[in-house]
Design an enzyme around this catalytic site. Structure first.
Site, PDB file in Angstrom:
ATOM      1  N   LEU A 107       3.662 -56.866  -1.239  1.00  0.00           N
ATOM      2  CA  LEU A 107       4.285 -55.321  -0.902  1.00  0.00           C
ATOM      3  C   LEU A 107       3.704 -55.133   0.406  1.00  0.00           C
ATOM      4  O   LEU A 107       2.489 -54.701   0.773  1.00  0.00           O
ATOM      5  CB  LEU A 107       3.859 -54.351  -1.680  1.00  0.00           C
ATOM      6  N   ASP A 108       4.741 -55.040   1.521  1.00  0.00           N
ATOM      7  CA  ASP A 108       4.093 -54.774   2.863  1.00  0.00           C
ATOM      8  C   ASP A 108       3.950 -53.507   3.119  1.00  0.00           C
ATOM      9  O   ASP A 108       4.190 -52.306   2.075  1.00  0.00           O
ATOM     10  CB  ASP A 108       5.322 -55.352   3.759  1.00  0.00           C
TER      11      ASP A 108
END
Lengths: 326, 382
Positions: free
Chosen positions: B157-158
């Site tokens: 998940l950036d």
């Protein structure tokens, strides 16, 4: 629009020659019905058979047009009548009560009145008229047998087999049984009197007949299929005499139920509550609309940019009425 | 007991060990070298603290000790964030919390110690059997049970996105690979804005283009979404490696397992518009093997298809496989009890879902194996 070789779309005046009618109608064109009060009467329902069609109006009864070689239009069979470029549109009034549903089989017609009675006319060699004989009937006659006295809420037919649903959720069938559609009650291949089909599938809400297979929808939203052909339970199930349920997981998530069912000649279409369309069956020339030309052996979702409101299936095509999501 | 060379501060001070010249203490300051083992080859010493493994000093002492010892390596950089007393620190304090729970009682063994026993000639010195706890099991000898805990991360998940992020703790890291191989779908809510185009497809990037968007209607947007869904559908089947006309395909579809079985490019299984209030709109996307940047690119491409431009303002993962938002822990709930409770609650679901998804893959592999065996036997018999 479509095929008009037997004037089943009535006389469509050709623009080049005013005396001639189009044999193929390629765009939606109006049908001039001989209404007494054209401004007030509304058309409620239409139905198409192989070479004839029926139109149901709210105040003026039923109109029929097209081929009448077996009396399916509800009028006397005229020897040697030429049906192409014919102007004849027949109005049917010999019913006890108002007609609320019209159904066309391949060469026969069924009418359901608001009292719950069924009338039929047309070809009866497979017993599809359900009148106790295998002859042609040219006048709509009331059906007896197991449906006498029963309040019928829906009638379905496509080719030569017919199904009727009563208000208590019972199923009655008559007509062709070569593909085991009625094999649970009889071993004969033609049944000419409506027979009650004792299936234990809960209360039936809607029935649909295809060419060789039948499908019903019960109150819980489950779909049951039986007959012959691609029934929707994988390539291994090709024929069965008793209804088999299609797992509801194939129709999207398990909390959304199927609300409408429709059959074509060898295709099935189901509509669920979320407005999604699922199709399965033989993919004649890509009529299923799934983006592939191969047959589909289990329900597959069709991607449509909108909410599907109604669906109708033909021999090798399908039409849906779609509402935008807004 | 005298202090080892060079340190006058006392036997228990960490400096004591740093000054000693045993090989394991040189240059392996922050590694988990089990010094106890290496000590066997060291010259025998009578000093008792030399038998204490070096590890003890690196135990997770909440507070200054932990941070000082863990600083430095890039891998653990995120652990050195000064909020160690706060949310992130909770993950560091996990081993400490686990140690504070009830531990196994030490093993007992029987030793024959000299003791006085009433004999014929008064008190005699004889070996008396006594049950003693094994010294090696003493907490001060073996050190705390948990010094480090392996925490593995699930699907990435950036930084600009939010939502469900699956972590595996300790043995659970193995389940993470299983989850990866099961190819579950993920649900995202993506918010977009019409009228702008930036270089990294999000609203914080460098602005490249501004366009009008009055012509965009919800109907057009939905048509585009249907096209996207349809094109991804076909790709789903190609990568599932299965012929739709077989009974196997039907059975998989009934169970809902008709999904890619190998690495595939990002696939969108379902996409629909939740809200439409130009210039803003919100989409719900269900996808596989994607990255958040890919979703932002999709938003950008939707804008282009509609003959305008769009940027993505928010990407939020609402479901990762079978982990949903309602089971997720909030930042304020990152402590020992909540993490334990979450693991317990989801254990059964994880097991059943993985079995369901991977079961059929294993069975397929087993069938192939059988076929191969038969082929080999056939060859051998010739």
């Amino acid at each position: 629009m479509g095929l008009n070789k037997d004037s089943q779309l009535s006389f469509q005046r050709s623009r080049k020659d005013r005396t001639k009618s189009y044999e193929y109608v390629l765009e939606p064109s109006p049908i001039p019905l001989p209404l007494e009060k054209p401004q007030e009467t509304r058309v409620l329902q239409v139905s198409c058979g192989r070479a004839h069609s029926l139109v149901l109006t709210d105040h003026e009864g039923v109109f029929s047009m097209g081929n009448n070689s077996y009396g399916q239009c509800g009028r006397e069979v005229v020897e040697g009548e030429i049906y192409s470029e014919s102007h004849v549109i027949n109005r049917l009034q010999e019913f006890d009560g108002r007609v609320v549903q019209v159904v066309c089989g391949q060469d026969h017609s069924l009418f359901r009145t608001e009292k719950g009675e069924i009338y039929s006319c047309g070809w009866g060699a497979d017993g599809q008229t359900g009148l106790g004989h295998y002859n042609v009937t040219s006048v709509p006659t009331k059906l007896g047998g197991d449906v006498a006295g029963v309040n019928i809420i829906q009638v379905a037919s496509y080719a030569d087999c017919c199904l009727a649903v009563s208000d208590e959720g019972d199923i009655f069938g008559w007509g062709n049984s070569e593909y085991l559609q009625l094999a649970c009650v009889t071993e004969t291949t033609q049944v000419n009197v409506p027979r009650h089909l004792p299936f234990k599938i809960g209360k039936v809400k809607e029935a649909a007949c295809g060419g060789t297979g039948n499908a019903v929808l019960n109150e819980e939203g489950n779909v049951f299929v039986w007959g012959y052909g691609i029934l929707g339970k994988g390539p291994n199930l090709l024929e069965t005499a008793t209804p088999e349920m299609i797992p509801p997981t194939l129709f999207g998530s398990s909390d959304v139920r199927v609300k409408h069912l429709c059959c074509g000649l060898s295709q099935f279409a189901a509509l669920n509550e979320r407005g999604e369309l699922f199709v399965w069956g033989k993919n004649i020339r890509g009529c299923l609309g799934i983006g592939r030309m191969e047959d589909q052996y289990f329900p597959w979702r069709v991607t449509i940019p909108g909410e599907v409101v109604a669906v109708a299936c033909g021999v090798d095509h399908m039409v849906t009425l779609v509402k935008s999501w807004i | 007991m005298s202090a080892p060379d060079g340190c006058a501060k006392g036997p228990k001070h960490p400096a004591a060990f740093r000054h000693s010249s045993t090989p394991c203490c040189r240059g392996t300051a922050f590694r988990d070298a089990p010094c106890g083992r290496k000590r066997i080859s060291a010259p025998a010493q009578e000093v008792w603290w030399d038998l204490i493994p070096r590890r003890i000093w690196r135990s997770e002492v909440p507070g200054a000790g932990a941070m000082a010892l863990h600083g430095g390596s890039r891998r653990e950089a995120w652990l050195t964030v000064p909020g160690r007393g706060g949310a992130l620190g909770a993950w560091l304090r996990l081993p400490g919390g686990l140690n504070s729970l009830e531990q196994r009682s030490p093993r007992q063994h029987v030793r024959f110690l000299p003791g006085f026993v009433e004999g014929e000639a008064g008190k005699e010195l004889t070996p008396v059997a006594t049950r003693l706890p094994v010294l090696a099991d003493h907490p001060l000898v073996k050190g705390p049970r948990f010094t480090r805990l392996k925490v593995g991360a699930g699907h990435r998940l950036d930084v600009k996105s939010s939502g469900v992020f699956v972590l595996g703790v300790g043995q659970g890291c193995r389940l993470l690979t299983d989850m990866y191989n099961a190819h579950f779908t993920k649900d995202y809510t993506v918010r977009g804005l019409f009228g702008k185009a930036t270089d990294d497809f999000s609203d914080t990037g460098k602005l490249i283009e501004k366009t009008t968007f009055d012509h965009i209607t919800r109907e057009k947007l939905e048509r585009i979404l249907a096209v996207i869904q349809g094109s991804n559908h076909k790709a789903l089947l190609t990568y599932a490696n299965i012929d739709l006309k077989t009974q196997e395909a039907y059975e998989l579809a009934v169970k809902g397992l008709l999904r890619p079985t190998e690495k595939s490019p990002p696939l969108i299984t379902a996409i629909r518009c939740l809200e439409f209030a130009p210039p803003e709109f919100q989409l719900e996307i269900q996808c596989l093997h994607e990255t958040q940047q890919y979703l932002r690119k999709i938003v950008h491409e939707i804008g282009l298809e509609l003959k305008s431009t769009a940027v993505c303002t928010q990407v939020r993962r609402t479901r990762d496989g079978f982990f949903t938002l309602d089971k997720a822990l909030l930042r304020t709930h990152w402590d020992m009890e909540n993490i334990q409770k979450a693991i317990q609650d989801s254990r059964l679901t994880v097991q059943t879902e993985l079995e369901k998804s991977l079961g059929h893959l294993e069975r397929a592999a087993y069938d192939e194996h059988i076929e191969m065996d038969q082929v080999e036997e056939g060859d051998a018999s010739r």
